[in-house]
Design an enzyme around this catalytic site. Sequence first.
Site, PDB file in Angstrom:
ATOM      1  CG  ASP A 206      -2.341   0.660   0.866  1.00  0.00           C
ATOM      2  OD1 ASP A 206      -2.363   1.689   0.534  1.00  0.00           O
ATOM      3  OD2 ASP A 206      -3.334  -0.206   1.042  1.00  0.00           O
ATOM      4  CG  HIS A 280      -4.644   1.867  -1.965  1.00  0.00           C
ATOM      5  ND1 HIS A 280      -4.757   2.261  -0.817  1.00  0.00           N
ATOM      6  CD2 HIS A 280      -5.890   1.619  -2.585  1.00  0.00           C
ATOM      7  CE1 HIS A 280      -6.026   2.674  -0.585  1.00  0.00           C
ATOM      8  NE2 HIS A 280      -6.830   2.419  -1.571  1.00  0.00           N
ATOM      9  CD  GLU A 358     -10.348   3.243  -0.866  1.00  0.00           C
ATOM     10  OE1 GLU A 358     -11.282   3.844  -0.002  1.00  0.00           O
ATOM     11  OE2 GLU A 358      -9.527   2.847  -0.323  1.00  0.00           O
TER      12      GLU A 358
HETATM   13  C1  ACM Z   1     -11.039  -0.869   0.804  1.00  0.00           C
HETATM   14  O1  ACM Z   1     -11.466  -1.119   1.911  1.00  0.00           O
HETATM   15  N1  ACM Z   1     -10.487   0.008   0.123  1.00  0.00           N
HETATM   16  C2  ACM Z   1     -11.225  -2.243  -0.167  1.00  0.00           C
END
Ligand code: ACM
Length: 640
Positions: A206, A280, A358
Site C-alpha cells: 500500500d 494504493h 480507490e
Molecule cells: C477498501 O476498503 N478500500 C477495499
Amino acid sequence: MKKYFILSLCIAAYCTAIGQVARPIISIIPQPASVQAGKGSFILRSTTAIEISSADADARRVAGYLSKKLSSATGYPTPIKTSATNLNTTGNIRLTISADTTLGTEGYRLTVIPNSVTITAYKPAGLFYGMQTLLQLLPKEIESNTAVKNVSWTIPAATISDKPRFGWRGLMFDVSRHFFTKQDVKDYIDQMVRFKYNLLHLHLTDDEGWRIEIKGLPRLTEVGAWNVKKVGYFGTFPPPGPDEPRDYGGFYTQNDIKEIVQYAKERFVNILPEVDVPGHSLAAVVAYPDLSCTPGAEKYRVRSGEVIMDWSHGAPPIALVDNTLCPANEKVYDFLDKVMTQVAELFPFEYIHVGGDECPKNFWEKSDAIKALMQKEGLKNMEEVQSYFEKRLEKIVESKGKKFLGWDEILEGGLAPSAAVMSWRGMKGGIEAAKMKHEVVMSPTDFAYIDYMQGDPVIEPRVYATLRLRDAYKFEPIPDGVDPIYIKGGQANLWTEQIYNMRHAQYMTWPRGLAIAEAVWSPKKSRNWNDFLPRVEKQFERFDIAEVKYAPSVYDPIITVKKVSNDQLQVELSTEAQGLDIHYTFDNTFPDKFYPKYTGPLNVPKEAFSLNVITYRNGKAIGRQLNFPVTELQKRVGRK
Ligand code: ACM
C-alpha cells in the site's frame, strides 16, 4: 407457564438439576450445525491419553496440537498413542479418520460420553475443527498457557455433528499501513483458527509500505518498506521533514513468507496475498518512480500518515500525490509480471488478490501517455483505462496459474469473465458480479469492516465509522435473489491505519471476528443474536485467561439524543449486552451503582456540562465510564 418457561430455558442451555451445581453449559462459537446434549460428562484425568489410528501426518499433527494444549493447561501428560486399530481405551480421547464423506473435507463428529471422547472426520481438517470445539467444551481454564490446579476438567456429554456453511472463511490483516512481524502474523493465525477461520488475506502492499521481498526489485523493500514513525491520528500528520529518520516499518523476506505459509498450512489456513494496484501503490512508485505517469514522482516519499488524498468529493478520491501505477507504461506490466511470478511461487493458494480499489484518476486525466493509450485502445473514460489495466493484469496472473481476484471496483469499465470479485462497498458489487456469474467473496463495510469503531466515539480510538457487534452479527453473505453457487463465502477486514500494535489488532478483531466466524460457518437458521451474545460473554472469560485482548464495547451505554423543545435535549440510553443497569450523573462526578439508575428518557439539565454514565451487572461495574459533554450531545441530535 412460568415454570415451563424456566424449564425450557434450562434445556436450551443444557443445564442440569435445578438447585444443583450446573454442569458446564455447551457454549460454542461458531454455533455447530447440530448439538445434542447427552447424559453425564467425561472427566479428563492425569491418565487420559489421545489415541489415533491414522498414520496420516496431518491427523497426527492435530493430535499433537491437542496434546500440547491439554497438557499445558492441565499439567497432565496426555500422551499420544498410535495404533492401526482403534484402541477404545476407557478414559481416552480418540481421533479417527473415517470414510464417511458426508462430513465433507472440514466437517467432524464429536461424541462425548462418560467413558470417552471421539472426534471423527473424513479429513484431518475436520479433526482440527473438532478439536477446536472440544476445547470450547472444556472449562475456560483450558486457555491457560500454564498448568492450572484444582480444576475439574469436565466435558459435558454431547453429540455434535458439524460442517461449515462456506469454504471461504476469511480474515484480512493489513500488514502494510502498519507493519506486523512474522510472529504477529503467526499469533493472528493461532487466534483465528480457534473460531474455524480458514483463510488469511494479507494486504501486503500500500502507500505506507511494500512488505514482501521481490528478487530483482530490491528497492521495493530497501526503500518502499520504510517510513517515519508517527503516533497520534494517522492521516492527520504533517508531512515528515527531510531529516526525520525513515526507519519505521519492515518486510517479510521470501523465507519469512515460506515460513508463514507453512505455519498457516499446518493449521489448515490458506494465505491469500494481495498486491494492491494500480492505486494504493505509492510505496512501489517511490521505489521505482518510472512506474508512474507523473513527472516528478522521484520526489515522492513512502507515506507516513500525512494527507495524500482529498476525499471531500467522495470516491474515487482526488490524489494530491499520484499513488498509481501507470496503465500506459509497458514497464508497469514487466514489473507486475516479475512480482506476480514470485508471488505465485510463494503462495500456493489458487487466487492472487490484485486490489483495484480507490484508484484516483485525476493524474491520469492530465497524462499524455494515458491520452495516447485511450486513443490507441479506444478507451472512452478513466474507468475503461483501469479496466484495460485490470484485463492485462488478469492475463499476467492467469499465466502464473492463478485466479484473479480484486475489490469490486474492478467491475467498473468491464471485467474479464473469469475474474472473481471481493465486494466491500456494501453487498451491491457482489450482487452485480454474481449476476454476471463471477465468483464473489462478501466483505461489506456495513457488516465486516472490523477496523471501524465498535462503540461510542467518546471512548473508542477514533475511526471514521462505527460497526457495532450487533450489526456485524447481521452479516448474511448470500443476499436474496442471488444464486448461492457464486458466493464463495465471506470475510472480515482489519485495516490498520489506526492500529499501531498487536494488542489493538486483537481488540479490534474480537468480538466482531466471532460474529463473522458464525456468519460463515454456522447454518443460517441457527443464527440468533440473543443466543449469540451470552456465548460471546463466555468467550470473553476465555480471552481473559488466554490474555487475548477484546473490546468490551457491548457493555458500554449507547446513547441517542433528541430535542423535545427548542432548548431541551433528551437522551435515551441502552446497551448491546443484556441485564445491565445504567447509572448516570450530570454533575461531572464518577457515577457508580449508588447514583441514579436509568429507567427512561432523561432531560438534560439546562446548565449541565456533561452526562457521565457507567453500566453494572448484578451490582458489579462491567462497562467503562463514558463521559458525554453536552456540546457533544447537541451535535448528535437526531443521529441514530
Ligand atoms: C477498501 O476498503 N478500500 C477495499
